[in-house]
Enzyme design. Structure first.
Site, PDB file in Angstrom:
ATOM      1  N   ARG A  95      19.724 -34.043 -44.171  1.00  0.00           N
ATOM      2  CA  ARG A  95      19.994 -33.639 -45.556  1.00  0.00           C
ATOM      3  C   ARG A  95      21.284 -32.832 -45.540  1.00  0.00           C
ATOM      4  O   ARG A  95      21.370 -31.792 -44.886  1.00  0.00           O
ATOM      5  CB  ARG A  95      18.836 -32.831 -46.130  1.00  0.00           C
ATOM      6  CG  ARG A  95      19.011 -32.381 -47.590  1.00  0.00           C
ATOM      7  CD  ARG A  95      17.709 -31.773 -48.090  1.00  0.00           C
ATOM      8  NE  ARG A  95      17.784 -31.289 -49.458  1.00  0.00           N
ATOM      9  CZ  ARG A  95      17.910 -30.009 -49.817  1.00  0.00           C
ATOM     10  NH1 ARG A  95      18.012 -29.065 -48.882  1.00  0.00           N
ATOM     11  NH2 ARG A  95      17.944 -29.661 -51.084  1.00  0.00           N
ATOM     12  N   ASN A 172      19.863 -28.764 -55.513  1.00  0.00           N
ATOM     13  CA  ASN A 172      19.016 -27.914 -54.682  1.00  0.00           C
ATOM     14  C   ASN A 172      18.353 -26.822 -55.501  1.00  0.00           C
ATOM     15  O   ASN A 172      19.007 -26.138 -56.290  1.00  0.00           O
ATOM     16  CB  ASN A 172      19.871 -27.274 -53.576  1.00  0.00           C
ATOM     17  CG  ASN A 172      19.044 -26.416 -52.637  1.00  0.00           C
ATOM     18  OD1 ASN A 172      18.243 -26.924 -51.861  1.00  0.00           O
ATOM     19  ND2 ASN A 172      19.220 -25.093 -52.721  1.00  0.00           N
ATOM     20  N   GLU A 173      17.043 -26.658 -55.316  1.00  0.00           N
ATOM     21  CA  GLU A 173      16.283 -25.543 -55.901  1.00  0.00           C
ATOM     22  C   GLU A 173      16.798 -25.191 -57.295  1.00  0.00           C
ATOM     23  O   GLU A 173      17.257 -24.069 -57.542  1.00  0.00           O
ATOM     24  CB  GLU A 173      16.343 -24.338 -54.967  1.00  0.00           C
ATOM     25  CG  GLU A 173      15.768 -24.640 -53.589  1.00  0.00           C
ATOM     26  CD  GLU A 173      15.851 -23.487 -52.604  1.00  0.00           C
ATOM     27  OE1 GLU A 173      16.320 -22.394 -52.984  1.00  0.00           O
ATOM     28  OE2 GLU A 173      15.443 -23.681 -51.434  1.00  0.00           O
ATOM     29  N   HIS A 239      10.023 -27.065 -51.125  1.00  0.00           N
ATOM     30  CA  HIS A 239      10.587 -26.236 -50.063  1.00  0.00           C
ATOM     31  C   HIS A 239       9.541 -25.197 -49.676  1.00  0.00           C
ATOM     32  O   HIS A 239       9.037 -24.469 -50.531  1.00  0.00           O
ATOM     33  CB  HIS A 239      11.873 -25.556 -50.540  1.00  0.00           C
ATOM     34  CG  HIS A 239      12.989 -26.519 -50.781  1.00  0.00           C
ATOM     35  ND1 HIS A 239      14.253 -26.133 -51.168  1.00  0.00           N
ATOM     36  CD2 HIS A 239      13.040 -27.879 -50.685  1.00  0.00           C
ATOM     37  CE1 HIS A 239      15.024 -27.201 -51.301  1.00  0.00           C
ATOM     38  NE2 HIS A 239      14.308 -28.272 -51.019  1.00  0.00           N
ATOM     39  N   TYR A 241       8.586 -21.982 -47.593  1.00  0.00           N
ATOM     40  CA  TYR A 241       8.943 -20.788 -46.823  1.00  0.00           C
ATOM     41  C   TYR A 241       7.767 -19.811 -46.894  1.00  0.00           C
ATOM     42  O   TYR A 241       6.624 -20.222 -46.767  1.00  0.00           O
ATOM     43  CB  TYR A 241      10.254 -20.200 -47.328  1.00  0.00           C
ATOM     44  CG  TYR A 241      11.459 -21.087 -47.053  1.00  0.00           C
ATOM     45  CD1 TYR A 241      12.049 -21.116 -45.794  1.00  0.00           C
ATOM     46  CD2 TYR A 241      11.983 -21.904 -48.044  1.00  0.00           C
ATOM     47  CE1 TYR A 241      13.139 -21.946 -45.525  1.00  0.00           C
ATOM     48  CE2 TYR A 241      13.070 -22.739 -47.790  1.00  0.00           C
ATOM     49  CZ  TYR A 241      13.643 -22.744 -46.529  1.00  0.00           C
ATOM     50  OH  TYR A 241      14.712 -23.555 -46.266  1.00  0.00           O
ATOM     51  N   GLU A 268      12.829 -28.795 -47.384  1.00  0.00           N
ATOM     52  CA  GLU A 268      13.258 -27.656 -46.572  1.00  0.00           C
ATOM     53  C   GLU A 268      12.000 -26.916 -46.152  1.00  0.00           C
ATOM     54  O   GLU A 268      11.020 -26.867 -46.892  1.00  0.00           O
ATOM     55  CB  GLU A 268      14.133 -26.667 -47.349  1.00  0.00           C
ATOM     56  CG  GLU A 268      15.519 -27.100 -47.692  1.00  0.00           C
ATOM     57  CD  GLU A 268      16.304 -25.971 -48.375  1.00  0.00           C
ATOM     58  OE1 GLU A 268      15.879 -24.787 -48.285  1.00  0.00           O
ATOM     59  OE2 GLU A 268      17.309 -26.271 -49.026  1.00  0.00           O
ATOM     60  N   TRP A 298      15.084 -26.478 -42.184  1.00  0.00           N
ATOM     61  CA  TRP A 298      16.284 -25.696 -42.485  1.00  0.00           C
ATOM     62  C   TRP A 298      16.525 -24.746 -41.323  1.00  0.00           C
ATOM     63  O   TRP A 298      15.652 -23.963 -40.974  1.00  0.00           O
ATOM     64  CB  TRP A 298      16.094 -24.901 -43.776  1.00  0.00           C
ATOM     65  CG  TRP A 298      17.364 -24.223 -44.185  1.00  0.00           C
ATOM     66  CD1 TRP A 298      17.814 -22.997 -43.778  1.00  0.00           C
ATOM     67  CD2 TRP A 298      18.366 -24.756 -45.061  1.00  0.00           C
ATOM     68  NE1 TRP A 298      19.035 -22.726 -44.330  1.00  0.00           N
ATOM     69  CE2 TRP A 298      19.398 -23.781 -45.123  1.00  0.00           C
ATOM     70  CE3 TRP A 298      18.511 -25.932 -45.777  1.00  0.00           C
ATOM     71  CZ2 TRP A 298      20.541 -23.969 -45.896  1.00  0.00           C
ATOM     72  CZ3 TRP A 298      19.635 -26.115 -46.547  1.00  0.00           C
ATOM     73  CH2 TRP A 298      20.640 -25.141 -46.608  1.00  0.00           C
TER      74      TRP A 298
END
Length: 556
Positions: A95, A172-173, A239, A241, A268, A298
């Protein structure tokens, strides 16, 4: 009616000829009955990467499960070797971070064409994303999805004909934590805008809440957004996290999409703990493998906070602990990645392990490090790397990895006996028998900087009342530096408000920084980076001098 997908591991790949014949028979029969709209007919006859029954598949109908990493190309355009290095890890996808010019320097058509060519030359599927949209609605510097869609349309000539190789990740985001329900309409509009412009590519859309969708907006609106795409070739990206810090949170989210028959990828994710929590990367990777979902870690290198760097300084021979986990750990890339069939992937699996490496030899032993070399292994395909382990009372602990037949093992304890051995591995994840062992005893005494250091200081960004800074500490000596303490002074009343890579203590303008666990050792000729945010009231001069453990350091 679309049926829910099974939660079992993805089925064996079907014969391309069988898939094509079945698709044609079904398509012709449904057309004769009037059972497909023109848009559905276009989707059924799709070529290139597309969605079928909630799964990402290639033009021949074979499942394609992404196993790869993110690469910050737009900020490091000179790191052109990275895609080849990423491929060498066994990854099948990369990516690539791009900019539409709203926030960072716009990537030109020629540059994007070169990225695609490099992906294809290295037999990687290329996910291209615009990063300028990050945190829209909360970050005032962020651009809109509409602006990003216009950027993709400006690249139409570059992207045309690349449907087998490229996925377009619109932005992105693209929404922060402020009113995340606002994500749905502009996401739908951006998808429609690209389809109206004639794009047939698989399109990926990121979640709100800075990509983590912790309020469930993308999850709850995914079906409506998916139905708005006239081609049905839409892929959702979560994503993961620190929001996803328990197995239950991870599995609940991933299963919600699978059970609804909606395509999802972990676009991610991180593993190392941060100030917000400790992500459960083991469950993310294991569940993705169980459900046949793609994941993209990531990131390759270059983070302001290097804890998420998979490689140190873009050097594929220097994997971080996070890189070791992603590439060589359970459910990692070496174990689970399969090359896209458009590049000839899907050939019989390589099950033959490399030969055992030669007995390692130690040299350049210090109080905290040792250099090891060994005779290289051979393999029926290719040896892709080596893993060095410490052997202690029959147990093994991984201590280093290398793409070549040598490595520097650092972070050792002074005046201590160690026993090391080496394994070889290939791209299919096959591991050799262990080499014979070598015994090493480190020297007594501790390493000190002794003036063998330099410090670089730069302001990354600045705004009224605040700024972001970065400090790079380099070891210019021939021995590692351990448990350092950095000293400097601000001259204009600046105050550190947050720091990563170290812990600050400030008294007036004087600042002392102790390292974090992952920056505590600076390898010989290596470096570590500390990032921070601070307050300032106008003048914001760099510190004039630095010391490391009391010794003066040169300016870098």
């Amino acid at each position: 009616m679309r049926t829910a997908r099974s939660t079992a591991k993805s089925p064996a790949r079907k014969s391309p000829a069988t898939v094509l014949l079945t698709a044609l028979v079904t398509l012709l029969g449904l057309l004769a009955l009037g059972g497909l709209t023109p848009a559905q007919a276009a989707s059924a006859a799709a070529s290139g990467l597309h969605i079928s029954d909630g799964r990402l598949v290639e033009g021949n109908g074979n499942d394609f499960v992404m196993r790869g990493v993110n690469h910050a190309h737009t900020w490091y355009p000179g790191e052109t070797q990275s895609l080849a290095d990423i491929k060498a890890t066994g990854a099948n996808t990369v990516r690539v971070v791009l900019s539409d010019g709203f926030r960072w320097s716009r990537n030109s058509p020629a540059d994007v064409a070169a990225v695609i060519a490099s992906c294809k030359a290295n037999r990687l599927i290329c996910v291209l994303e615009v990063h300028d949209t990050t945190g829209y609605g909360e970050d005032s510097a962020a651009g809109t999805l509409d602006h990003a869609a216009d950027y993709w349309i400006s690249l139409k000539d570059v992207l045309a004909g690349q449907e087998d190789y490229v996925i377009i990740n619109i932005g992105n985001e693209p929404w922060g934590n402020t009113n995340p329900a606002g994500w749905t309409a502009p996401t739908t509009a951006a998808v429609k805008k690209l389809r109206a412009a004639g794009f047939a590519h698989a399109i990926m859309v990121d979640a709100p809440n800075w990509g983590q969708d912790w309020q469930g907006v993308m999850r709850d609106n995914a079906q409506a957004v998916y139905d708005a795409d006239t081609t049905g070739n839409l892929l959702f990206s979560i994503h993961m996290y620190s929001v996803y810090n328990t197995a239950q949170k991870v599995t609940d989210y991933l299963h919600a999409f699978v059970d609804a028959g909606l395509p999802l990828v972990i676009g991610e994710f991180g593993g190392p703990a941060d100030q917000y929590g400790d992500p459960d990367e083991d469950t993310m990777m294991a569940t993705a493998e169980q459900l046949g979902l793609g994941y993209l870690a990531w990131s390759w290198s270059g983070n302001t906070d290097p804890v998420l760097d998979l490689t140190i300084g873009f050097d594929p021979t220097r994997l971080s602990p996070w890189g070791e986990r992603i590439f060589h750990g359970a459910d990692g890339i070496a174990q689970t990645s399969h090359e896209a069939t458009v590049y000839g992937g899907g050939t019989p699996e390589d099950t033959q392990a490399p030969t055992a490496p030669g007995t390692p030899a130690a040299s350049a032993v210090t109080d905290t490090s040792a250099a090891l070399t060994w005779t290289a292994s051979s393999d029926n395909v290719a040896v892709t790397g080596y893993d060095v382990v410490r052997v202690n009372a029959g147990a093994e602990t991984a201590v280093a990895s290398s793409a070549t037949n040598s490595v520097s093992v650092t972070g050792l304890t002074a005046d201590t006996a160690y026993v090391f051995a080496v394994y070889a591995r290939d791209a299919a994840g096959n591991r050799s028998a262990r080499s014979a062992t070598v015994a090493v005893t480190t020297h007594a005494g501790g390493g000190t900087p002794g003036g063998n250091c330099s410090v670089g200081y730069r302001i990354v960004g600045q705004w009224p009342g605040g700024f972001q800074g970065e400090i790079t500490i380099r070891n210019t000596g021939t021995a590692p530096i351990d448990a350092w303490k950095l000293g400097f002074a601000f001259a204009n009343g600046q105050t550190i408000t947050n720091m990563w890579g170290g812990t600050p203590t400030q008294n007036g303008g004087s600042v002392s920084v102790a390292p974090a666990s992952y920056t505590s050792t600076i390898a010989a000729k290596g470096s570590v980076t500390v990032g921070f945010t601070g307050s300032q009231s106008g003048t914001n001069a760099a510190p004039a001098a630095f010391t490391l453990s009391g010794a003066a350091c040169a300016a870098a």
